[in-house]
Design a protein around this motif. Structure first.
Motif, PDB file in Angstrom:
ATOM      1  N   SER A 172      34.403  41.792  38.135  1.00 55.39           N
ATOM      2  CA  SER A 172      35.245  41.592  39.314  1.00 55.39           C
ATOM      3  C   SER A 172      36.722  41.473  38.960  1.00 55.39           C
ATOM      4  N   SER A 173      37.532  41.800  39.932  1.00 58.21           N
ATOM      5  CA  SER A 173      38.977  41.693  39.821  1.00 58.21           C
ATOM      6  C   SER A 173      39.481  41.207  41.165  1.00 58.21           C
ATOM      7  N   TYR A 174      40.234  40.109  41.181  1.00 62.16           N
ATOM      8  CA  TYR A 174      40.795  39.620  42.427  1.00 62.16           C
ATOM      9  C   TYR A 174      42.096  38.890  42.158  1.00 62.16           C
ATOM     10  N   LYS A 175      42.878  38.680  43.219  1.00 62.86           N
ATOM     11  CA  LYS A 175      44.195  38.060  43.063  1.00 62.86           C
ATOM     12  C   LYS A 175      44.111  36.550  43.217  1.00 62.86           C
ATOM     13  N   THR A 176      45.015  35.855  42.508  1.00 63.54           N
ATOM     14  CA  THR A 176      45.152  34.415  42.656  1.00 63.54           C
ATOM     15  C   THR A 176      46.574  34.126  43.103  1.00 63.54           C
ATOM     16  N   ARG A 177      46.801  32.950  43.599  1.00 54.64           N
ATOM     17  CA  ARG A 177      48.134  32.582  44.084  1.00 54.64           C
ATOM     18  C   ARG A 177      49.145  32.510  42.952  1.00 54.64           C
ATOM     19  N   GLY A 178      50.081  33.421  42.949  1.00 51.37           N
ATOM     20  CA  GLY A 178      51.208  33.354  42.030  1.00 51.37           C
ATOM     21  C   GLY A 178      50.949  33.747  40.592  1.00 51.37           C
ATOM     22  N   TYR A 179      49.692  33.999  40.189  1.00 46.83           N
ATOM     23  CA  TYR A 179      49.419  34.287  38.788  1.00 46.83           C
ATOM     24  C   TYR A 179      48.971  35.724  38.559  1.00 46.83           C
ATOM     25  N   GLY A 180      49.055  36.553  39.576  1.00 47.29           N
ATOM     26  CA  GLY A 180      48.680  37.949  39.413  1.00 47.29           C
ATOM     27  C   GLY A 180      47.181  38.149  39.502  1.00 47.29           C
ATOM     28  N   PRO A 181      46.701  39.332  39.125  1.00 50.57           N
ATOM     29  CA  PRO A 181      45.270  39.619  39.231  1.00 50.57           C
ATOM     30  C   PRO A 181      44.454  38.800  38.230  1.00 50.57           C
ATOM     31  N   TYR A 182      43.224  38.575  38.557  1.00 50.95           N
ATOM     32  CA  TYR A 182      42.310  37.757  37.769  1.00 50.95           C
ATOM     33  C   TYR A 182      41.094  38.607  37.456  1.00 50.95           C
ATOM     34  N   TYR A 183      40.682  38.672  36.214  1.00 51.85           N
ATOM     35  CA  TYR A 183      39.576  39.528  35.813  1.00 51.85           C
ATOM     36  C   TYR A 183      38.435  38.677  35.293  1.00 51.85           C
ATOM     37  N   ALA A 184      37.218  39.051  35.636  1.00 48.55           N
ATOM     38  CA  ALA A 184      36.066  38.274  35.189  1.00 48.55           C
ATOM     39  C   ALA A 184      34.846  39.165  35.035  1.00 48.55           C
ATOM     40  N   VAL A 185      34.045  38.844  34.030  1.00 50.05           N
ATOM     41  CA  VAL A 185      32.719  39.410  33.865  1.00 50.05           C
ATOM     42  C   VAL A 185      31.786  38.215  33.922  1.00 50.05           C
ATOM     43  N   ARG A 186      30.904  38.192  34.902  1.00 53.61           N
ATOM     44  CA  ARG A 186      29.989  37.067  35.088  1.00 53.61           C
ATOM     45  C   ARG A 186      28.571  37.526  34.815  1.00 53.61           C
ATOM     46  N   ILE A 187      27.819  36.661  34.130  1.00 51.64           N
ATOM     47  CA  ILE A 187      26.411  36.948  33.851  1.00 51.64           C
ATOM     48  C   ILE A 187      25.616  35.736  34.315  1.00 51.64           C
ATOM     49  N   ALA A 188      24.540  35.981  35.046  1.00 49.77           N
ATOM     50  CA  ALA A 188      23.685  34.908  35.548  1.00 49.77           C
ATOM     51  C   ALA A 188      22.228  35.280  35.355  1.00 49.77           C
ATOM     52  N   MET A 189      21.449  34.339  34.821  1.00 51.78           N
ATOM     53  CA  MET A 189      20.015  34.564  34.631  1.00 51.78           C
ATOM     54  C   MET A 189      19.297  33.230  34.419  1.00 51.78           C
TER      55      MET A 189
END
Length: 191
Positions: free
Chosen positions: A100-117
């Motif tokens: 995922s990629s999404y914006k945060t307040r004032g810090y620019g885009p935020y990138y994450a790879v999440r794994i759940a199991m």
């Protein structure tokens, strides 16, 4: 109930239920006690010294949220992966992961790879590689196993995607990966 203030030695009244917790007679004395007990620490990003109460300082590595965000963007943590580990990780991200990629307040885009199991050992292995934390979520219903989650953020997410992309099958051509790679490269060039 009467107690003595630890700062000014003045006697003050306190409700018996709060007696074990109250140590000062006023907010002014409480502020002085906090400043006296404050500890110093160096910020892991900007190396400036910052102070705080001992109870809240232990988990903190950064002096501010902007330093924390900068470190997440630019400071990959953890250890490098072998080719076999990269291939296994690609399978995990393909099957159990979310990019995922999404914006945060004032810090620019935020990138994450999440794994759940539901397999805790595998999630702990991923968390150990990237120096990340594991979140346990209970599932409602009789006999259902808890879900374990790990989030790989910022620079670590960029490094992970770079390493595992050749081994990915399902998500290899996902346009989100290209967007994250391009935006992250631009962000790091600006700094």
């Amino acid at each position: 109930m009467k107690k003595l203030c630890i700062i000014c030695d003045k006697e003050f009244s306190v409700v018996p239920s709060k007696a074990p917790f109250r140590q000062t007679c006023s907010k002014k004395c409480m502020g002085i006690s906090y400043r006296k007990s404050a500890v110093s620490k160096k910020c892991a990003w900007c190396n400036e010294e910052f102070r705080g109460r001992p109870s809240t300082m232990k988990p903190h590595r950064f002096c501010s949220s902007s330093c924390s965000s900068s470190a997440i963007y630019h400071e990959p943590r953890g250890r490098p992966m072998s080719n076999i580990e990269s291939a296994y990780m690609a399978g995990l991200v393909d099957g159990e992961g979310c990019i995922s990629s999404y914006k945060t307040r004032g810090y620019g885009p935020y990138y994450a790879v999440r794994i759940a199991m539901t397999d805790e050992k595998t999630i702990r292995w991923v968390a150990d590689i990237f120096d990340a934390s594991v979140c346990k979520q209970k599932q409602h219903g009789l006999g259902r196993k808890p879900i374990y989650k790990v989030a790989i953020l910022g620079a670590n997410a960029h490094q992970l995607l770079k390493q595992i992309r050749p081994y990915m099958i399902t998500k290899r051509n996902d346009p989100k990966i290209d967007i994250i790679m391009q935006k992250y490269e631009r962000l790091t060039r600006k700094q």
